[in-house]
Write a protein that holds these residues in place. Structure first.
Motif, mmCIF file in Angstrom:
data_model
loop_
_atom_site.group_PDB
_atom_site.id
_atom_site.type_symbol
_atom_site.label_atom_id
_atom_site.label_comp_id
_atom_site.label_asym_id
_atom_site.label_seq_id
_atom_site.Cartn_x
_atom_site.Cartn_y
_atom_site.Cartn_z
ATOM 1 N N ASN A 107 1.697 -1.607 -1.450
ATOM 2 C CA ASN A 107 0.450 -1.867 -0.724
ATOM 3 C C ASN A 107 0.019 -3.319 -0.831
ATOM 4 O O ASN A 107 -1.149 -3.645 -0.684
ATOM 5 C CB ASN A 107 -0.678 -0.955 -1.223
ATOM 6 C CG ASN A 107 -1.266 -1.412 -2.547
ATOM 7 O OD1 ASN A 107 -0.550 -1.948 -3.398
ATOM 8 N ND2 ASN A 107 -2.562 -1.207 -2.741
ATOM 9 N N GLY A 108 0.990 -4.209 -1.071
ATOM 10 C CA GLY A 108 0.671 -5.609 -1.297
ATOM 11 C C GLY A 108 0.199 -6.346 -0.059
ATOM 12 O O GLY A 108 0.609 -6.051 1.070
ATOM 13 N N LEU A 109 -0.654 -7.322 -0.292
ATOM 14 C CA LEU A 109 -1.206 -8.146 0.788
ATOM 15 C C LEU A 109 -0.128 -9.004 1.439
ATOM 16 O O LEU A 109 -0.092 -9.162 2.660
ATOM 17 C CB LEU A 109 -2.331 -9.014 0.224
ATOM 18 C CG LEU A 109 -3.188 -9.801 1.196
ATOM 19 C CD1 LEU A 109 -3.909 -8.870 2.153
ATOM 20 C CD2 LEU A 109 -4.202 -10.650 0.422
ATOM 21 N N ALA A 110 0.761 -9.548 0.634
ATOM 22 C CA ALA A 110 1.783 -10.447 1.177
ATOM 23 C C ALA A 110 2.675 -9.737 2.187
ATOM 24 O O ALA A 110 3.115 -10.339 3.176
ATOM 25 C CB ALA A 110 2.629 -11.015 0.040
ATOM 26 N N ALA A 111 2.935 -8.444 1.988
ATOM 27 C CA ALA A 111 3.856 -7.708 2.855
ATOM 28 C C ALA A 111 3.304 -7.455 4.243
ATOM 29 O O ALA A 111 4.060 -7.147 5.168
ATOM 30 C CB ALA A 111 4.232 -6.381 2.201
ATOM 31 N N VAL A 112 1.976 -7.565 4.411
ATOM 32 C CA VAL A 112 1.378 -7.321 5.732
ATOM 33 C C VAL A 112 0.730 -8.584 6.302
ATOM 34 O O VAL A 112 -0.047 -8.514 7.252
ATOM 35 C CB VAL A 112 0.350 -6.168 5.664
ATOM 36 C CG1 VAL A 112 1.051 -4.854 5.361
ATOM 37 C CG2 VAL A 112 -0.748 -6.434 4.646
ATOM 38 N N THR A 145 0.312 -0.943 -12.327
ATOM 39 C CA THR A 145 -0.307 -2.259 -12.186
ATOM 40 C C THR A 145 -0.746 -2.423 -10.738
ATOM 41 O O THR A 145 -0.005 -2.069 -9.817
ATOM 42 C CB THR A 145 0.661 -3.384 -12.588
ATOM 43 O OG1 THR A 145 1.696 -3.512 -11.611
ATOM 44 C CG2 THR A 145 1.296 -3.088 -13.942
ATOM 45 N N ILE A 146 -1.957 -2.945 -10.530
ATOM 46 C CA ILE A 146 -2.557 -2.775 -9.204
ATOM 47 C C ILE A 146 -3.023 -4.070 -8.544
ATOM 48 O O ILE A 146 -3.757 -4.030 -7.567
ATOM 49 C CB ILE A 146 -3.729 -1.770 -9.273
ATOM 50 C CG1 ILE A 146 -4.834 -2.248 -10.227
ATOM 51 C CG2 ILE A 146 -3.225 -0.405 -9.705
ATOM 52 C CD1 ILE A 146 -6.045 -1.316 -10.244
ATOM 53 N N GLY A 147 -2.614 -5.221 -9.031
ATOM 54 C CA GLY A 147 -3.067 -6.459 -8.422
ATOM 55 C C GLY A 147 -2.415 -6.742 -7.081
ATOM 56 O O GLY A 147 -1.374 -6.198 -6.740
ATOM 57 N N GLY A 148 -3.047 -7.612 -6.283
ATOM 58 C CA GLY A 148 -2.461 -8.113 -5.044
ATOM 59 C C GLY A 148 -2.477 -7.162 -3.876
ATOM 60 O O GLY A 148 -1.656 -7.270 -2.963
ATOM 61 N N SER A 149 -3.435 -6.242 -3.831
ATOM 62 C CA SER A 149 -3.412 -5.200 -2.805
ATOM 63 C C SER A 149 -4.038 -5.642 -1.492
ATOM 64 O O SER A 149 -4.871 -6.538 -1.441
ATOM 65 C CB SER A 149 -4.163 -3.958 -3.304
ATOM 66 O OG SER A 149 -5.559 -4.137 -3.182
ATOM 67 N N ALA A 150 -3.647 -4.947 -0.424
ATOM 68 C CA ALA A 150 -4.256 -5.132 0.903
ATOM 69 C C ALA A 150 -5.237 -4.009 1.211
ATOM 70 O O ALA A 150 -5.751 -3.941 2.326
ATOM 71 C CB ALA A 150 -3.168 -5.167 1.970
ATOM 72 N N THR A 151 -5.491 -3.124 0.252
ATOM 73 C CA THR A 151 -6.197 -1.871 0.506
ATOM 74 C C THR A 151 -7.567 -1.801 -0.151
ATOM 75 O O THR A 151 -7.817 -2.444 -1.165
ATOM 76 C CB THR A 151 -5.355 -0.685 0.004
ATOM 77 O OG1 THR A 151 -5.027 -0.900 -1.378
ATOM 78 C CG2 THR A 151 -4.081 -0.555 0.798
ATOM 79 N N THR A 152 -8.450 -0.971 0.439
ATOM 80 C CA THR A 152 -9.763 -0.670 -0.136
ATOM 81 C C THR A 152 -10.048 0.812 0.107
ATOM 82 O O THR A 152 -11.064 1.197 0.663
ATOM 83 C CB THR A 152 -10.869 -1.545 0.509
ATOM 84 O OG1 THR A 152 -10.440 -2.915 0.547
ATOM 85 C CG2 THR A 152 -12.169 -1.483 -0.314
ATOM 86 N N ASP A 153 -9.103 1.657 -0.322
ATOM 87 C CA ASP A 153 -9.256 3.093 -0.037
ATOM 88 C C ASP A 153 -9.508 3.939 -1.284
ATOM 89 O O ASP A 153 -9.444 5.167 -1.234
ATOM 90 C CB ASP A 153 -8.044 3.625 0.739
ATOM 91 C CG ASP A 153 -6.792 3.795 -0.114
ATOM 92 O OD1 ASP A 153 -6.781 3.341 -1.282
ATOM 93 O OD2 ASP A 153 -5.809 4.388 0.384
#
Length: 388
Positions: A107-112, A145-153
């Motif tokens: 769910n990383g930000l960089a991937a999207v 480990t949950i850093g760097g996510s693109a999500t707010t769910d």
């Protein structure tokens, strides 16, 4: 440090973070160790160097733990934060008991970043797929480990993938993403994979933000995930409503819990309904690597990261290494840029900090020389400390 004062052999712990975008933590550790060994050889000092690539629970954690465990990454086909197929990796300890999942693999930000960000719709479903893969390996503890996510769910996607369902007042299942949670009426965990209850969860956070409010997940981290002001306000209301429904459903209170705002609340529902421990990311990684023992044996500690600033002293790798290092043991920071003043440095307990730059230049110009500059700087510092 005179030769008479030095134990023989001298024990040095090299325990750096990655230099983001330039060198991973393993290569940073090797570069520093090379410089220290060269200086020790010239000083005719017997030396033992423990190289321990470190991380704070964010990017690079998987690689650091794999190096310490001596195992290979496991591969899994999953989905990214907007549902596109992707390949991800996770780790399983050598004894098969512990699984480590770096959520940003799914769910990383960089991937999207190649498409317009969709903060309200982004989902953690792909993380759930990784969890299932680890459970299929038979682990009885999961490090997440949950850093760097693109999500707010709030982790709803993760639990959906493992059998949970989320309904509105009319019994209609909600769509993915945190933006739909304002309509949440019922949380149904009856179909959840029973292994989710059986395992112990440790969730790494590198921030202390609560789930909601001005310092919460939506307000602080939403904008970097593409949320405009109106989206931020909406997502915060959604998370507040989720917390109310959780309380009505018999879950633990989510109000004001430090760290639940990390990664768009990814750990919130796991914390509410299952056996979960929230821990600082550096502490989780330290336990997985056995870092406390290595640092405790050291006569000298080297650490570092790309930029050493005040954030480094608040839950990041350098902060963690400082916590594990005895006050009487010198601790040296090597960084691409040192951006702390003398007062902050003294208060931190760090003995000294050095920039590895060997002249003016842009990041693009200096980045290819990071390894050799680390080795050179470590060599110079070690010469100073080891020369009779």
């Amino acid at each position: 440090m005179s030769r008479a004062d030095r134990p023989s052999p001298l024990r040095v712990a090299v325990i750096p973070d990655s230099f983001k975008g330039t060198l991973d933590a393993r290569r940073v550790a090797t570069a520093i160790a090379d410089g220290v060994r060269r200086a020790a050889g010239e000083a005719q000092q017997d030396i033992i160097v423990d190289e321990l690539p470190f991380a704070d629970g964010g990017e690079g954690t998987l690689d650091a733990v794999l190096a310490a465990w001596g195992t290979s990454a496991q591969s899994c086909t999953t989905t990214d934060a907007i549902g596109r197929p992707c390949n991800a990796e996770y780790a399983v300890s050598a004894d098969g008991r512990i699984g480590l999942i770096e959520a940003a693999q799914a769910n990383g930000l960089a991937a999207v970043s190649d498409v317009p960000l969709r903060a309200a719709e982004a989902t953690t479903r792909g993380v759930g797929t990784l969890v299932r893969a680890a459970l299929d390996e038979g682990v009885d503890e999961i490090l997440l480990t949950i850093g760097g996510s693109a999500t707010t769910d709030a982790g709803t996607g993760l639990l959906r993938e493992l059998g949970a369902r989320f309904f509105d007042v009319n019994g209609v299942e909600l769509p993915d993403g945190g933006g739909s949670l304002l309509n949440l009426a019922t949380i149904d965990l009856s179909g959840i994979d029973p292994r989710v209850r059986d395992v112990t969860w440790r969730i790494a956070t590198d921030v202390t933000n609560p789930l909601t409010g001005p310092q919460g997940a939506a307000h602080v981290f939403g904008p970097q995930k593409g949320a405009a002001l109106e989206d931020v306000e909406h997502l915060d209301r959604c998370l507040k409503h989720l917390a109310e429904v959780v309380a009505e459903s018999g879950g633990k209170s989510l109000d004001g819990v430090a760290g639940l705002g990390a990664a768009g609340g990814l750990g919130a529902l796991l914390y509410a309904f299952f056996t979960v421990e929230l821990v600082p990311g550096w502490e989780m990684v330290s336990d997985a690597l056995g870092a406390a023992e290595k640092i405790g044996q050291a006569d000298l500690v080297f650490t570092g990261e790309g930029r050493f600033d005040t954030q480094s002293l608040d839950g990041k790798v350098i902060h963690g290494v400082r916590q594990l290092t005895a006050e009487t043991t010198p601790m040296i920071v090597l960084a691409g840029q040192v951006a702390v003043d003398a007062e902050a440095l003294q208060a931190s307990g760090v003995t000294a900090a050095f920039s590895i730059g060997r002249g003016p230049g842009t990041l693009e110009e200096t980045a290819p020389h990071t390894a050799e500059n680390l080795t050179w700087t470590a060599y110079q510092v070690a010469r100073l400390l080891l020369t009779p």
